[in-house]
Design a protein around this motif. Structure first.
Motif, PDB file in Angstrom:
ATOM      1  N   VAL A  15       0.846  -1.188   0.000  1.00 27.87           N
ATOM      2  CA  VAL A  15       0.000   0.000   0.000  1.00 27.87           C
ATOM      3  C   VAL A  15       0.882   1.237   0.000  1.00 27.87           C
ATOM      4  O   VAL A  15       2.036   1.205   0.421  1.00 27.87           O
ATOM      5  N   TRP A  16       0.321   2.333  -0.490  1.00 30.76           N
ATOM      6  CA  TRP A  16       0.980   3.634  -0.479  1.00 30.76           C
ATOM      7  C   TRP A  16       0.253   4.469   0.549  1.00 30.76           C
ATOM      8  O   TRP A  16      -0.963   4.611   0.488  1.00 30.76           O
ATOM      9  N   ARG A  17       0.975   4.990   1.537  1.00 34.98           N
ATOM     10  CA  ARG A  17       0.377   5.798   2.612  1.00 34.98           C
ATOM     11  C   ARG A  17       1.095   7.118   2.717  1.00 34.98           C
ATOM     12  O   ARG A  17       2.311   7.185   2.641  1.00 34.98           O
ATOM     13  N   ARG A  18       0.310   8.166   2.927  1.00 35.20           N
ATOM     14  CA  ARG A  18       0.894   9.490   3.109  1.00 35.20           C
ATOM     15  C   ARG A  18       0.034  10.279   4.081  1.00 35.20           C
ATOM     16  O   ARG A  18      -1.187  10.233   4.013  1.00 35.20           O
ATOM     17  N   ARG A  19       0.686  10.998   4.983  1.00 33.07           N
ATOM     18  CA  ARG A  19      -0.039  11.853   5.929  1.00 33.07           C
ATOM     19  C   ARG A  19      -0.523  13.097   5.217  1.00 33.07           C
ATOM     20  O   ARG A  19       0.173  13.673   4.394  1.00 33.07           O
ATOM     21  N   CYS A  20      -1.714  13.530   5.569  1.00 32.46           N
ATOM     22  CA  CYS A  20      -2.275  14.776   5.042  1.00 32.46           C
ATOM     23  C   CYS A  20      -2.016  15.873   6.064  1.00 32.46           C
ATOM     24  O   CYS A  20      -2.072  15.625   7.266  1.00 32.46           O
ATOM     25  N   PRO A  21      -1.768  17.090   5.602  1.00 35.81           N
ATOM     26  CA  PRO A  21      -1.486  18.185   6.528  1.00 35.81           C
ATOM     27  C   PRO A  21      -2.650  18.480   7.470  1.00 35.81           C
ATOM     28  O   PRO A  21      -2.452  18.840   8.605  1.00 35.81           O
ATOM     29  N   ALA A  22      -3.863  18.343   6.986  1.00 33.81           N
ATOM     30  CA  ALA A  22      -5.034  18.611   7.828  1.00 33.81           C
ATOM     31  C   ALA A  22      -6.059  17.510   7.599  1.00 33.81           C
ATOM     32  O   ALA A  22      -6.196  17.000   6.493  1.00 33.81           O
ATOM     33  N   ARG A  23      -6.765  17.158   8.652  1.00 29.55           N
ATOM     34  CA  ARG A  23      -7.803  16.149   8.515  1.00 29.55           C
ATOM     35  C   ARG A  23      -8.972  16.711   7.727  1.00 29.55           C
ATOM     36  O   ARG A  23      -9.317  17.877   7.853  1.00 29.55           O
ATOM     37  N   SER A  24      -9.582  15.882   6.950  1.00 28.43           N
ATOM     38  CA  SER A  24     -10.779  16.293   6.227  1.00 28.43           C
ATOM     39  C   SER A  24     -11.938  15.413   6.677  1.00 28.43           C
ATOM     40  O   SER A  24     -11.764  14.453   7.416  1.00 28.43           O
ATOM     41  N   THR A  31      -4.584  10.409   7.195  1.00 27.87           N
ATOM     42  CA  THR A  31      -3.700   9.753   6.233  1.00 27.87           C
ATOM     43  C   THR A  31      -4.479   9.359   4.997  1.00 27.87           C
ATOM     44  O   THR A  31      -5.680   9.106   5.049  1.00 27.87           O
ATOM     45  N   LEU A  32      -3.784   9.316   3.895  1.00 24.29           N
ATOM     46  CA  LEU A  32      -4.345   8.864   2.638  1.00 24.29           C
ATOM     47  C   LEU A  32      -3.674   7.531   2.338  1.00 24.29           C
ATOM     48  O   LEU A  32      -2.447   7.446   2.308  1.00 24.29           O
ATOM     49  N   GLN A  33      -4.462   6.483   2.145  1.00 27.49           N
ATOM     50  CA  GLN A  33      -3.920   5.146   1.892  1.00 27.49           C
ATOM     51  C   GLN A  33      -4.528   4.593   0.620  1.00 27.49           C
ATOM     52  O   GLN A  33      -5.739   4.608   0.447  1.00 27.49           O
ATOM     53  N   VAL A  34      -3.656   4.104  -0.275  1.00 28.00           N
ATOM     54  CA  VAL A  34      -4.087   3.547  -1.551  1.00 28.00           C
ATOM     55  C   VAL A  34      -3.464   2.168  -1.696  1.00 28.00           C
ATOM     56  O   VAL A  34      -2.249   2.009  -1.567  1.00 28.00           O
ATOM     57  N   PRO A  55      -1.713  14.288  -8.628  1.00 27.76           N
ATOM     58  CA  PRO A  55      -2.164  15.335  -7.708  1.00 27.76           C
ATOM     59  C   PRO A  55      -3.063  14.747  -6.622  1.00 27.76           C
ATOM     60  O   PRO A  55      -3.854  13.844  -6.869  1.00 27.76           O
ATOM     61  N   SER A  56      -2.905  15.236  -5.419  1.00 25.73           N
ATOM     62  CA  SER A  56      -3.649  14.720  -4.280  1.00 25.73           C
ATOM     63  C   SER A  56      -4.538  15.811  -3.708  1.00 25.73           C
ATOM     64  O   SER A  56      -4.089  16.928  -3.473  1.00 25.73           O
ATOM     65  N   GLY A  57      -5.792  15.484  -3.454  1.00 26.33           N
ATOM     66  CA  GLY A  57      -6.727  16.451  -2.899  1.00 26.33           C
ATOM     67  C   GLY A  57      -6.357  16.917  -1.506  1.00 26.33           C
ATOM     68  O   GLY A  57      -6.602  18.060  -1.138  1.00 26.33           O
ATOM     69  N   CYS A  58      -5.760  16.068  -0.698  1.00 27.32           N
ATOM     70  CA  CYS A  58      -5.441  16.466   0.674  1.00 27.32           C
ATOM     71  C   CYS A  58      -4.184  17.326   0.739  1.00 27.32           C
ATOM     72  O   CYS A  58      -3.927  17.937   1.756  1.00 27.32           O
ATOM     73  N   MET A  59      -3.423  17.409  -0.334  1.00 27.75           N
ATOM     74  CA  MET A  59      -2.203  18.204  -0.320  1.00 27.75           C
ATOM     75  C   MET A  59      -2.431  19.620  -0.822  1.00 27.75           C
ATOM     76  O   MET A  59      -1.539  20.449  -0.802  1.00 27.75           O
ATOM     77  N   ARG A  60      -3.636  19.926  -1.297  1.00 27.45           N
ATOM     78  CA  ARG A  60      -3.930  21.280  -1.770  1.00 27.45           C
ATOM     79  C   ARG A  60      -4.062  22.226  -0.594  1.00 27.45           C
ATOM     80  O   ARG A  60      -4.550  21.859   0.459  1.00 27.45           O
ATOM     81  N   ALA A  61      -3.655  23.456  -0.801  1.00 24.02           N
ATOM     82  CA  ALA A  61      -3.734  24.466   0.259  1.00 24.02           C
ATOM     83  C   ALA A  61      -5.128  25.023   0.398  1.00 24.02           C
ATOM     84  O   ALA A  61      -5.932  24.973  -0.430  1.00 24.02           O
TER      85      ALA A  61
END
Length: 61
Positions: A15-24, A31-34, A55-61
């Protein structure tokens, strides 16, 4: 070969996991997990490179 970033194993599948700067509202864990849908590390490396560059939706400012 370069280091694999944001890739880990969950059971037998990578899996690919990345932390998002802010929770949605959709990601309560922050975290975003794919699932990379592969059991092979070499395939997971190639797919992870594509996911990391998308492009990732959680990484947008």
């Amino acid at each position: 070969m370069g280091q694999v970033t944001h890739v880990s194993r969950r059971g037998a599948v990578y899996v690919w996991r990345r932390r998002c700067p802010a929770r949605s509202a959709l990601q309560s864990t922050g975290t975003l997990q794919v699932s990379l849908r592969t059991r092979e590390l070499s395939t997971a490396r190639r797919v992870a490179a594509l996911v990391s560059n998308a492009p990732s939706g959680c990484m947008r400012a």
